[in-house]
Structure formats: structure tokens, C-alpha cells
Design an enzyme around this catalytic site. Sequence first.
Site, PDB file in Angstrom:
ATOM      1  N   LYS A  34      14.781-149.894  32.926  1.00 50.42           N
ATOM      2  CA  LYS A  34      13.926-150.543  32.073  1.00 50.42           C
ATOM      3  C   LYS A  34      14.631-151.024  30.753  1.00 50.42           C
ATOM      4  O   LYS A  34      14.564-152.147  30.311  1.00 50.42           O
ATOM      5  CB  LYS A  34      12.570-149.415  31.512  1.00 50.42           C
ATOM      6  CG  LYS A  34      11.727-150.275  30.854  1.00 50.42           C
ATOM      7  CD  LYS A  34      10.655-149.163  30.529  1.00 50.42           C
ATOM      8  CE  LYS A  34       9.837-148.907  31.850  1.00 50.42           C
ATOM      9  NZ  LYS A  34       8.938-147.630  31.523  1.00 50.42           N
ATOM     10  N   ARG A  69       9.112-144.366  26.441  1.00 49.75           N
ATOM     11  CA  ARG A  69       8.835-144.548  27.817  1.00 49.75           C
ATOM     12  C   ARG A  69      10.039-144.115  28.464  1.00 49.75           C
ATOM     13  O   ARG A  69      11.208-144.620  27.883  1.00 49.75           O
ATOM     14  CB  ARG A  69       8.331-145.874  27.942  1.00 49.75           C
ATOM     15  CG  ARG A  69       7.130-146.450  27.199  1.00 49.75           C
ATOM     16  CD  ARG A  69       7.035-148.171  27.171  1.00 49.75           C
ATOM     17  NE  ARG A  69       6.408-148.402  28.347  1.00 49.75           N
ATOM     18  CZ  ARG A  69       6.556-149.882  28.755  1.00 49.75           C
ATOM     19  NH1 ARG A  69       7.143-150.602  28.247  1.00 49.75           N
ATOM     20  NH2 ARG A  69       5.824-150.138  29.941  1.00 49.75           N
ATOM     21  N   GLY A  72       5.672-144.279  38.083  1.00 49.06           N
ATOM     22  CA  GLY A  72       4.899-143.260  37.601  1.00 49.06           C
ATOM     23  C   GLY A  72       5.090-141.855  37.651  1.00 49.06           C
ATOM     24  O   GLY A  72       4.301-140.956  37.569  1.00 49.06           O
ATOM     25  N   MET A 114       7.444-140.268  36.015  1.00 49.33           N
ATOM     26  CA  MET A 114       7.993-139.688  34.649  1.00 49.33           C
ATOM     27  C   MET A 114       6.702-140.112  33.459  1.00 49.33           C
ATOM     28  O   MET A 114       5.743-140.717  33.805  1.00 49.33           O
ATOM     29  CB  MET A 114       9.251-140.234  34.329  1.00 49.33           C
ATOM     30  CG  MET A 114      10.099-139.455  35.090  1.00 49.33           C
ATOM     31  SD  MET A 114      12.055-139.685  34.716  1.00 49.33           S
ATOM     32  CE  MET A 114      12.182-141.480  35.069  1.00 49.33           C
ATOM     33  N   ARG A 173      11.678-155.979  36.252  1.00 55.71           N
ATOM     34  CA  ARG A 173      12.526-155.321  37.247  1.00 55.71           C
ATOM     35  C   ARG A 173      12.474-155.821  38.588  1.00 55.71           C
ATOM     36  O   ARG A 173      11.487-156.382  38.698  1.00 55.71           O
ATOM     37  CB  ARG A 173      12.212-153.722  37.343  1.00 55.71           C
ATOM     38  CG  ARG A 173      10.743-153.592  37.806  1.00 55.71           C
ATOM     39  CD  ARG A 173      10.760-151.749  37.757  1.00 55.71           C
ATOM     40  NE  ARG A 173       9.182-151.891  38.070  1.00 55.71           N
ATOM     41  CZ  ARG A 173       8.493-150.802  37.716  1.00 55.71           C
ATOM     42  NH1 ARG A 173       8.870-149.766  37.115  1.00 55.71           N
ATOM     43  NH2 ARG A 173       7.234-150.713  38.246  1.00 55.71           N
ATOM     44  N   HIS A 190       0.052-147.418  40.690  1.00 59.47           N
ATOM     45  CA  HIS A 190       1.279-146.570  40.990  1.00 59.47           C
ATOM     46  C   HIS A 190       1.514-146.218  42.562  1.00 59.47           C
ATOM     47  O   HIS A 190       2.498-146.600  43.026  1.00 59.47           O
ATOM     48  CB  HIS A 190       1.542-145.366  40.252  1.00 59.47           C
ATOM     49  CG  HIS A 190       2.278-145.742  38.959  1.00 59.47           C
ATOM     50  ND1 HIS A 190       1.459-144.808  37.821  1.00 59.47           N
ATOM     51  CD2 HIS A 190       3.090-146.365  38.498  1.00 59.47           C
ATOM     52  CE1 HIS A 190       2.345-145.416  36.776  1.00 59.47           C
ATOM     53  NE2 HIS A 190       2.898-146.425  37.065  1.00 59.47           N
ATOM     54  N   SER A 210      34.629-142.394  72.726  1.00 60.96           N
ATOM     55  CA  SER A 210      33.166-142.348  72.412  1.00 60.96           C
ATOM     56  C   SER A 210      32.978-141.217  71.763  1.00 60.96           C
ATOM     57  O   SER A 210      32.906-140.198  72.239  1.00 60.96           O
ATOM     58  CB  SER A 210      32.207-142.680  73.292  1.00 60.96           C
ATOM     59  OG  SER A 210      30.894-142.882  72.541  1.00 60.96           O
ATOM     60  N   CYS A 214      28.279-142.587  69.828  1.00 59.39           N
ATOM     61  CA  CYS A 214      26.993-142.447  70.734  1.00 59.39           C
ATOM     62  C   CYS A 214      26.253-141.376  70.254  1.00 59.39           C
ATOM     63  O   CYS A 214      25.192-141.086  70.981  1.00 59.39           O
ATOM     64  CB  CYS A 214      27.231-142.564  72.276  1.00 59.39           C
ATOM     65  SG  CYS A 214      28.127-141.051  72.873  1.00 59.39           S
ATOM     66  N   TYR A 233      32.233-150.279  67.956  1.00 58.47           N
ATOM     67  CA  TYR A 233      30.846-150.306  67.984  1.00 58.47           C
ATOM     68  C   TYR A 233      30.309-148.997  67.634  1.00 58.47           C
ATOM     69  O   TYR A 233      30.895-147.763  67.497  1.00 58.47           O
ATOM     70  CB  TYR A 233      30.546-150.690  69.430  1.00 58.47           C
ATOM     71  CG  TYR A 233      30.824-149.739  70.276  1.00 58.47           C
ATOM     72  CD1 TYR A 233      29.573-148.664  70.565  1.00 58.47           C
ATOM     73  CD2 TYR A 233      31.905-149.720  71.314  1.00 58.47           C
ATOM     74  CE1 TYR A 233      30.098-147.770  71.705  1.00 58.47           C
ATOM     75  CE2 TYR A 233      32.135-148.723  72.049  1.00 58.47           C
ATOM     76  CZ  TYR A 233      31.135-147.720  72.400  1.00 58.47           C
ATOM     77  OH  TYR A 233      31.332-146.606  73.306  1.00 58.47           O
TER      78      TYR A 233
END
Length: 907
Positions: free
Chosen positions: A31, A101, A110, A112, A368, A486, A798, A865, A885
Site C-alpha cells: 500500500k 492503515r 482484511g 490486519m 495494487r 474481503h 529417475s 518421478c 524432465y
Amino acid sequence: MAAKDGKKYVYSFGAKKTDGGAEDKNLLGGKGANLAEMCHLKLPVPPGFTVSTECCNDFFANKSKFPKVLTEQVEDALRLIETEMGMKFGDAQNPLLVSCRSGARTSMPGMMETVLNVGLCPATIPGLVAKTGNERFVYDSYRRLIMMYSDVVMEKAEGLELGEGKGIRVQLEGIMHELKAKKGYKSDTDMTTDDLKILCEKFKERIKKVIGKAFPDDPMAQMWGGIGAVFKSWNGKRAVSYRRIESIPDEWGTAVNVQAMVFGNMGNTSATGVAFTRNPATGENKFYGEWLINAQGEDVVAGIRTPSPLNNDTKNDQNRHLQSLEEQMPGTYKQLLSIRATLEGHYKDMQDIEFTIQDGKLFMLQCRSGKRTGTAALNMAMDMLAEGLIDKKTAVMRLKPAQLDELLHPIVDPKAEIMAKLLCKGLPAGPGGACGHIVFTAHEAVKQAKAGKTVILVREETNPEDVEGMQAAEGILTARGGMTSHAALVARGWGKCCIVGAGAMHVDAAKKTLTVGNTVLKEGALVTLNGTRGHVYNGKVPLVDSSENPRFQEFMGIVDTFRTMGVRANADTAEDARKARAFGAEGIGLFRTEHMFYGKGSDEPLFLLRKMILSKTVEERTSVLKKLFRFVKSDIKATLAAMDGLPVTIRLLDPPLHEFVPQSAAKQKELATSLGITPKEVKARGEALHESNPMMGHRGVRLGVTYPEITEMQVRAVYEAAAELIKSGKNCLPEIMIPVTCDMNELKHQKALIKAVYDDVVLRKKIDAIPHLIGTMIEIPRAALLADQMAKEADFFSFGTNDLTQMTFGFSRDDIGGFMNDYIEQKIIPADPFQTIDQEGVGQLIKFAVERGRQTKKGLKVGICGEQGGDPESVRFCFKSGLNYVSCSPFRVPIARLSAAQAAIKG
Ligand code: PEP
Ligand code: MG
């Protein structure tokens, strides 16, 4: 304003001087950083200052005391606000009021605390009345301050336990309701100035009585109380719960933003609102928001009144009768539209904004990047790409891998929905479908979900205290509140199906009933939510898969252009293989042969497997294996065919033998007859197989060493299946994988058997060659430590990270339920290592084995895997460790593809 000891805790923002910017989120919180950024963009922001997150951490480190240097820095910053506003904090004639705030690095909607109207007291009230000419407004603001302050600063921050439903705020609300009822008022705005004056006095009396301290009528004391309480709310119960769920570190702390108050409750030319630059539920490129005339911000987000729509374009059934901002204040709406364009152009992302209109003048209080559903994230990324606002790389980074999961989540079957019994309608706050049993408290939701029930949390209004229940529930349904409340925001962030503001519904949490007209549903009743439409149905409506979305396919196509690491699936049947390919798997990383002995069609092969296990002689065993061969081969052949030339890693049998011994008398008898022995003998042979520690027992390669004929049967099945497919013109690429190895001699032993079978099959099938690989799982620490030797005998590795984690930690993978939660809650380990790779420990073994293996065999193919193969953090780790992979369950393949692409982009 730098402190004498060099630490700067306070950062100003305003038209004249702004210290920080959007890049300072860690220090100023989201904020604070964005307020500063909006000042740089010359948007109308009331001036203020941010007390940094660093100060919050120092505050806690210093037994909840402010650092000494803070006083001077705050006072200096306050002077700047006063100069810009032309007002003075605490002044009798021209008093400035401020808000305190919270604001953490990432938004925690919401979770805090906030205190508004700080600085109002008997000394400043007359000045503000004279200045605004609006005595009612001033006393309304004062009663709000008293309510908020006593709740946040005097009760919660002090850790007072007044008991469930006995908090000071509830008590003060009770006094207000009493007054309204006595006078026959419907709305808060019906209260007169005299009513409010009486109310404020009554409030103060009650506070003194309940809390034992007087409400502080001193502006400075109020401000410091507010700052401290916001800091302390970082450790409030719901903030802590939210952090656990969202994996937000405790060390981040919150900043406090102290900002000049502007008022949305100064009469009918004032208002307050919340908006999204695009629709956060669907992603539609329409300005979307809600506003309330003559109100303060808390009224919108707390879901107390159903707010009005921002514009005519986004009206819905619930708010069609209400006036939009576009209709009522067209000039201000136009200005807001232009701010929308500025913000999207600057941030290149959807913004969630809060604004206040004071006597016709617009002020921005927050912006935001807005939380959004998976559907909205996908649509926005693709739209913004088409609009040229972002490039492909940014589009790929815009979806969190977990959001894909939500995109693949079920929706209410559109065909069944036509016939379904509509109970009521609400606002579609979180899309998708959910069906479950209704519960009326967060506590009950958690309890029943733990017991394995699918629940829908039903509440009168949205309340951030419910955060854990919301998380546990499959869906959320509330009678009151708007799209920006919220709870709607939080649910949306989690991709939960959620309907809010279903006004026709009456919820009685005490009686545990939900009533719509004559229909009364009790706790446990089944309802179905269509969160995309906002429809609530009585009873169960079937849900269907939603993966056929062409936009999703297009997005995944772009994702794959950035991905360098392969993604395979763990699949054990031809059906799973087809599903995996549809999700974009490039092969099968784990085909567990033993899975053919579970579930559909498993009766005969299971019987044969049991017979094999209980066979005493090679002859007995070989004769059973011959019969079993047919099943194994047809299963493997179907899967190889389904993958059409893509690699299929077939793991040799790794069954926990004891699990396959028949337990019921009937099954024991059947087996006895077939083996020509007595049921007693069957039982005795089963008992002889008992192992104290089966996970470390006669499993995997050990079985193949003791009973070579088992390995031979399986590889014959593989090679014959492959040879037949090749001869019929198909492609196939089997990879034989030997499990639970710890020494290269095991591999040598098995490879000799495999080679003999290969030569025989090639000869008999009259085929030149069958392309194939022979490799091993690395799932025992010793195998990882001796990877250089293992690589001499293996074409590929693997990592079986299920067993590797089990053996590295010494945690039995089947028994962690008893203690894992304690370990995580008490922060002994940061996460369940069976879900996300323990990079510190197990990760070292993986990195070491990759390095050593490739020292022996350059270009050795390496994959994973274990279950962690579909976890985004683990995928990133695998990418960084140089794996070729990852392999995971078919449904997680898209998640792994996106995670791998994002890892490649991040580098
Ligand atoms: C593993 O151990 O990670 C693995 C994939 O094998 P399984 O889970 O079958 O033991
Ligand atoms: Mg294993």
C-alpha cells in the site's frame, strides 16, 4: 528526516515530497509503495507517510516498544502533511484527521487492522463542525472512531479476551442497534446528530466499564495507539492463519500508513468505493466496481450494505435497481475512468483501487495489482497480450501455476443445471462449481473437512475471521456483502467457488438453518453452487471437467515456447496415458506395473500375482508367471500404443508383498485350491512373508535378484509388445527402469537377464532391433552417493523422491500423519518434504547425483518421478539442477509445464 542513528523509518508521500516508489514494496508494504507511486503519477492522493516494515520488526524485537528515533521522524512527517493540507493535527480551529492503515508486502485483504478519523476529540470537534458546517457528519465520524479504536487498539492490540460475541465492538454495535430499534430507524443514516452525541457518550461509558480504561481524547495518544495497534495486528490470529495458508514469512512485518483523512460520509455529494480496472472474476475488460454514497471505506469492504454498481455496463440482478456512479456523478466517473487508463498504462496489469469522493472531489486511497481467479488471470493475460500492453514473457508470468489447477477444476454440468432446483441467486464472486454439505461456522467447516466431508460454508455476512473455514470449504455462500467484500477477495485469490450477497437467503447460525421462502435447510444438507453465475441449487447437481477451453490451449502453446525442460506424466493405464497426452505430457516418466492389480479388471491378474507370491518352487512360480505374462504384455502394449513413439518409462515390479497376501478366508481358500495346498498352508506362507519393515524389505530390484524369472517375464512383455507394435508400423520407445537400487552390481545382475531376453525376442520376432533404454531409479541415498558408479550401468536416472525423502529423513512416508503437522506448525521444517522437495537436504543428494552421474556419462538423461514432480517450487528446483524432465500425475502436467517455463524465464 534521516535518524541520528542512521535508520530511516518514516517515508513521506504527497504532492510536494515523496520518498519512496513502487519498487520499495519490501520496506513500505504494497500500500505504501503504491501510494508513493500514485503521487509520482500526479494522481490525487491525500498526503501521508509510511512507517516501514523494518520499524515493525524492530518494534517486535524491542518488546513492542517504538524505536526512540521514531517520535521525531513521525512528527516531522506530520508537519509535511499539515503544510500540504493547510490544516493542523489536534488544532481547535482547523483540525487535521488521519487514518492509520496496515500494508504488508503482499496484500492480505482484511487480515490486519485500520483506524480511521484519528485526531477527533472534544477539543477538535467544534473546529471541524465550524469548518464543514456539518455537525452530524462530525459526530458520525467520532462514533466510528470510538468503535474502531476501542476494538482495534484497546482490545485486540492489548490481547484482551472478552469472550466469543462479547468483544467491545459487538457491545457498542448492540447499543447502536438498541437506539435504532427504539426510534424505529432502518438505516444508520437515519440517526440524528443528537442521537449520535448520546451514542458517543454511551460508548465511552461502556468502554470504561468493560476495558477499565478511558477512551483517549488526545489526538497524539490516538495516533501512537493506532500505529502500535496496526503493528500488533501483524500477529493477530487471522493474519497469522492467512500467512500460514499463503506461505507468507512471519519476518516480513507490516508497514503503517498514516494519511490525511478525506471523507466519503460528508453527505450526498460524498461517497466511497472500490474498483477493479477489469473484472476480477471473469477477466472481462470492463471497469468494474462498487460504491456507496455517504459512507466510509469500511462500509463497502465489510459487506454491511449491498453497494451500488460503478457503471451501467456492469449492473447485475442484485443491484440493477441502484444508481451507478456513472449516472449519479458523471464528472467524477469520467475522472475515475481516466485514472483507470493511467494506472493500467503504468502498471500494465489489472489494478484494484480504493477511492473516496469528498464533497464532489475525487481522491485515490489505494491501488495494487488485483487478486483474480484463474479464469480471469488467463483472460487478462491473453487480452493484454493482444492489446500490446504486455509481451509473451509477461503473459506467461501472469498466471500462478496453482491457478491452472483451478482452470481445470469442475464446473456445474450445464445440461444438468437446466433441470436443477434453483434455491436463490447471489453475486458470482468466485467461479467454478462446488457441491457439498452446508455448515454455519468456520470451526465446523474445518472440523468436517478434516473428517473428509465436502462442505459449503454458509455465513450471514463475510468476515475475515472465517479465513480457515473458508480455506477448508469447497465453496462459500453468504447472504450479504458485495463482490469487493474481503471474503470475496480472499476466496477469489484462492480460486474458490464463492457466491456472496444472496439476499433472499436467511441464515441463522445459532439454529444452524438456511431459509429461503418456505425452504429450510439444516446443517449437513446438500447444496450446489455455480460460482460463475451466482446460482445456488438445492441438492446435488453433477459437476463436469472444464479443460476444453481454447484460450487455455493457446496460452499453453505460448508457455511451451519458453520451456526448456521436459514434462512427462506418471500413468499406469492406456486411459491415463491418453489423458496425459491431452494435457501435453511428452512421455510417461513412471508406469507402475503393479497398478494393474488394483481396481477395475484386476481380479484375475491379482489372483495370479497372489499365487506367484505364495509359490514355493521355481516351477510353481514359472507356471503362474506364464499366465500373468498375458496381462502384463497387453497392458504395456496398450500404453506404448497410446503414447505413439513418445518415451514410456516402465518400472519393474515394486510391490509391497504383504499388501497382496489374501486376508479373507474365502480368498485364501480359492488360492489354496488353485495351488493344491490347504488354506492353513496359504496362511502360513503369507505369514512367512511378513516383514517388520516392508518399505525397506524384499521389494524392487531385490525381488528380481531373488526371483530372476519375475524380471524376465516383465521385460519379455515389454520387448514383445514393442516388437509387435514396430512390426505393425507403429512407433514406440520403452525405457525399462529398475527400482530401489543401491549398488551398480544390482544393475549389472538385472541387465544380464534383460539382455538375454532381448536377444531372444529379437530373434524370435525376426526384428533388427527394438529401440529402448535401461535405467534406474535413484531413491536410496547410497545410490545417489554412488551415482558415478550407477551411471556406468544406467542409460538414465529417475529420482524417486518419495522413497528418497523417506530414506533421507528417516520419515516413514506412510506414517507422517502423526507428526508432520506439529513439525510444520512449530516451524521445525518449513514444509512437508513429501509435497515439495527438501532442497536443503534431499536436494543436495539430487544435485550431487546429477553431477556425479554426468561425470561418468556426459549427457546422462535425468528425470524425477516422485510426487513432488508436479509441485511448482520443486519443478523450479529440478530446472536449476539440470534435470531433463519432471514427471507428475496427468492433471498436474499443465502446472508443471507452466512452472518449467516460468523457471526458464526467471533463469
Ligand atoms: C518414488 O519413490 O518416488 C517413486 C516414484 O516410487 P514409489 O512411489 O512407487 O515408491
Ligand atoms: Mg519408490
